[in-house]
Each structure stands twice: as C-alpha cells, then as structure tokens.
Design a protein around this motif. Sequence first.
Motif, short mmCIF file in Angstrom:
data_model
loop_
_atom_site.label_atom_id
_atom_site.label_comp_id
_atom_site.label_asym_id
_atom_site.label_seq_id
_atom_site.Cartn_x
_atom_site.Cartn_y
_atom_site.Cartn_z
N HIS A 122 9.07 6.57 -11.10
CA HIS A 122 9.77 7.83 -11.40
C HIS A 122 9.60 8.83 -10.27
O HIS A 122 10.45 9.68 -10.05
CB HIS A 122 9.27 8.41 -12.72
CG HIS A 122 10.02 7.91 -13.91
ND1 HIS A 122 10.33 8.68 -14.99
CD2 HIS A 122 10.55 6.69 -14.17
CE1 HIS A 122 11.00 7.97 -15.88
NE2 HIS A 122 11.13 6.76 -15.41
N ARG A 123 8.47 8.72 -9.55
CA ARG A 123 8.25 9.66 -8.44
C ARG A 123 9.30 9.48 -7.35
O ARG A 123 9.70 10.45 -6.72
CB ARG A 123 6.85 9.48 -7.86
CG ARG A 123 6.67 8.26 -6.97
CD ARG A 123 5.28 8.16 -6.40
NE ARG A 123 4.33 7.68 -7.40
CZ ARG A 123 3.07 7.41 -7.11
NH1 ARG A 123 2.60 7.61 -5.91
NH2 ARG A 123 2.26 6.96 -8.05
N PHE A 124 9.74 8.23 -7.15
CA PHE A 124 10.77 8.00 -6.14
C PHE A 124 12.09 8.64 -6.55
O PHE A 124 12.81 9.20 -5.72
CB PHE A 124 10.95 6.51 -5.89
CG PHE A 124 9.73 5.82 -5.35
CD1 PHE A 124 9.17 6.22 -4.15
CD2 PHE A 124 9.14 4.77 -6.04
CE1 PHE A 124 8.04 5.59 -3.65
CE2 PHE A 124 8.02 4.14 -5.56
CZ PHE A 124 7.47 4.54 -4.35
N PRO A 137 17.88 0.81 -8.00
CA PRO A 137 17.04 1.79 -7.31
C PRO A 137 15.70 2.00 -8.03
O PRO A 137 15.63 1.92 -9.26
CB PRO A 137 17.87 3.07 -7.34
CG PRO A 137 19.28 2.62 -7.60
CD PRO A 137 19.16 1.41 -8.45
N ALA A 138 14.67 2.24 -7.26
CA ALA A 138 13.37 2.56 -7.85
C ALA A 138 13.49 3.82 -8.69
O ALA A 138 14.12 4.79 -8.29
CB ALA A 138 12.33 2.77 -6.75
N ASN A 195 4.82 6.33 -0.95
CA ASN A 195 5.42 6.65 0.35
C ASN A 195 6.63 5.81 0.70
O ASN A 195 7.32 6.11 1.67
CB ASN A 195 4.36 6.50 1.46
CG ASN A 195 3.26 7.53 1.32
OD1 ASN A 195 3.52 8.67 0.97
ND2 ASN A 195 2.03 7.13 1.60
N ARG A 196 6.90 4.74 -0.05
CA ARG A 196 8.10 3.95 0.20
C ARG A 196 8.52 3.22 -1.07
O ARG A 196 7.68 2.71 -1.80
CB ARG A 196 7.90 2.96 1.36
CG ARG A 196 7.01 1.77 1.05
CD ARG A 196 6.93 0.80 2.23
NE ARG A 196 8.23 0.29 2.60
CZ ARG A 196 8.54 -0.09 3.84
NH1 ARG A 196 7.65 -0.02 4.81
NH2 ARG A 196 9.74 -0.57 4.10
N ARG A 245 0.83 -1.20 0.00
CA ARG A 245 0.00 0.00 0.00
C ARG A 245 0.87 1.26 0.00
O ARG A 245 0.61 2.22 -0.74
CB ARG A 245 -0.92 -0.03 1.22
CG ARG A 245 -2.03 1.02 1.18
CD ARG A 245 -2.94 0.88 2.39
NE ARG A 245 -3.57 -0.43 2.44
CZ ARG A 245 -3.31 -1.34 3.38
NH1 ARG A 245 -2.43 -1.09 4.33
NH2 ARG A 245 -3.92 -2.50 3.37
N ALA A 246 1.93 1.25 0.81
CA ALA A 246 2.83 2.40 0.87
C ALA A 246 3.59 2.58 -0.44
O ALA A 246 3.84 3.71 -0.88
CB ALA A 246 3.81 2.23 2.03
N PHE A 247 3.94 1.47 -1.08
CA PHE A 247 4.64 1.54 -2.37
C PHE A 247 3.76 2.19 -3.42
O PHE A 247 4.18 3.12 -4.12
CB PHE A 247 5.04 0.13 -2.80
CG PHE A 247 5.55 0.04 -4.22
CD1 PHE A 247 6.83 0.43 -4.54
CD2 PHE A 247 4.72 -0.44 -5.23
CE1 PHE A 247 7.30 0.34 -5.86
CE2 PHE A 247 5.17 -0.54 -6.54
CZ PHE A 247 6.46 -0.14 -6.85
#
Length: 354
Positions: free
Chosen positions: A346-348, A280-281, A253-254, A247-249
């Motif tokens: 890409h947001r990460f 890395p993400a 949020n993570r 859910r956080a992914f």
Amino acid sequence: MMFDLPDTDTLYTALCARDDSYEGRAWVGVTSTGIFCRLTCPARKPLPENCQWFGSVGACIEAGFRPCKRCHPLAPMAKAEPVIDTLLAALEKRPTHRWGEGDILRMGLDASTVRRAFKRHFGMTFLEMARQRRLREGFTTLAKGGPVIEAQLDAGFDSPSAFRTAFAKLLGQSPGTFATNALLRADWIDTPLGPMVAVCDRQSVHLLEFVDRKALPTSLKKLQAAAKGSLGIGRFDINDQLEDELRAFFSGNRAAFNVKLTYHGSPFTQGVWDALRTIPAGETRSYSELARTIGRPQSVRAVARANGANQIALIVPCHRVIGADGSLTGYGGGLWRKQRLIELEHRFKDQSAA
C-alpha cells in the motif's frame, strides 16, 4: 477496496478491545493529544468524539498527527511487542542452540504469550523459527563448499541422520544428493517475512519460495529433473542482484523487479504469470479479472491453478490475487504473509498517488 475502513463504531470497539486484526490496516488519530496510534495501543483510550480514523500511516502524518511513543506506529508491527525483539536478539546470539520452552521460561517469559505473538506476526512459533535458523547455518556451510559433516555440526545437530532428515524435510532431498558445480544452485535468503530459497542459474532466477511452503520440496525435485540432476547448493552473481532488489522492495524503495526470470510451465501458465506482473503494487485483482486480462474469461479455474503453481514468489506477485468478494484466498506462503505483503505494498500506491 479490500481494506476500506469500517464504520467508526466498529473501529472504536476494536480500539477498546485492542483488536490486533486491524494491525497494519487502521490507525487512530487522537485530536485531544495530536498523536496517532495503533489500535492495539496500551494507552488510556480516548473519547469517541476525539478519534479520527486512517487507513495508512502516511495519512495520519499528513493530517498533522505525531506518532505515539508507547505503541510506536512507525516501527514494524512485530517490533511493537518487546518479547519478539528479546527472543530474536537471543536467537541471533545463539543460532545453533536447541531452543525449548525451558529456555523461554528461564528468560522470565510466558511460553503461551510468546507462542501467540510469533504466530500472529510470523505465522510460526519461536521454536519453529529457531529450528529453521539452525538449518540455515548448515545450508550456508554447504553453499560455501563445506562437507556435510561440517554443515551438520554448524547446524547444531549431534546426529548425522537427524541432520539429513531435517534437511530432506525442508528441501526434499538429503544434503549429500545435491550436485557439485551444478547448473542450478539453491541459495538461502533472509527476508522480513521469513527465509526464502532461491534457485538460479548464472543468468536468471528459476525459483523463489518461502522455506516453509509445503510445495517447496516438490518444486525442487521438478527443477532437478528439468536440469537432469544438475541442482546444487550455492550462488551466482545474479543472487546479489536478487538480494539487493528484495531488500529495496521490503524497505519500500522499489516496487518492481528487474532480475531476469526463467519460467517452468505451459504457455498458458506462463501467460498468467506475465499477467500477474502487470498488476501494480498496492492493487489487487480477482481471478475472474485476471482471466479477462489474458482474454480467457471462461478459464477462471485454470487461471487459479496457474496462479497457485507460481514458483517465483513476490516477483511474480500471485499474492495480489484475491477472491471476488475481496477475501484473502489461498496462498502457498501462508495467508498471514499474503496480508502482510498487500499491506506493505500500500505504501507504493500511496507514493504513486503523492
């Protein structure tokens, strides 16, 4: 970069054509109005000299543009099409209903428009999604310890054989063949990219796959053999951790997962999976780059096979591996999901850069 923006003429042509292939990859800021839009926005098209092009929503906001109130660029892409929201809400109200094209027509919707919209955003039609939703009801009943007949009725199947057939097609075996009090247990998890099946023991995750992946039944049979038949339906406490991290992914949020994993593969294959988790993400690697990472530059084909054999989607991010030319290559969960995941991540990278 995989999604480097093309030249402005190409982007403007895509804007005028409302080309949905750029969804999640390119946005336009209109200097004359101060707003930014998706390239599929139905609003009147601006003049070319009033357009600025961006590769992320964050870049649009940083440049001072406000989100458009017609195409809602801050909302998930699927939410931009009202027909999707309408049918998803209807499905949630009647999860065990046997949906057909007649139902869609009676709601005043065009069946072909609905089919294209759902295929574009979810990789499946609404009717296929509705069938999955029905099976989910039966799966949940079984996970709670309910009898097969109750699961069949909860899933909206009048025929026991039809329910067994549909269930076996999804999971590779009929519901009555799963063990009780099993060491490994399969659970259903809903995600923004479609439902997934997670197989866990009390301490770790053994499998995480999208339910429509063709290899899922085979993977479950292998796990059942490894567990000497002790594969059942249900959940452990670790499922709560897995769901929380997923859910956080998906909410941005993570980027990393801490849940413990158990691999089922050769030492070489496990080494490839470990290397995947170091990407890395928001970044991607080619198969040859991955082969060099593990010190086996001549083993590109073997690395590709190991990548395809991954049974723990998302957490072991095989979706971050692309072709040497930057193209999207095969992904068991579907190329549309692979693209969505890369776009989502890409947001990460943007957050890390900030």
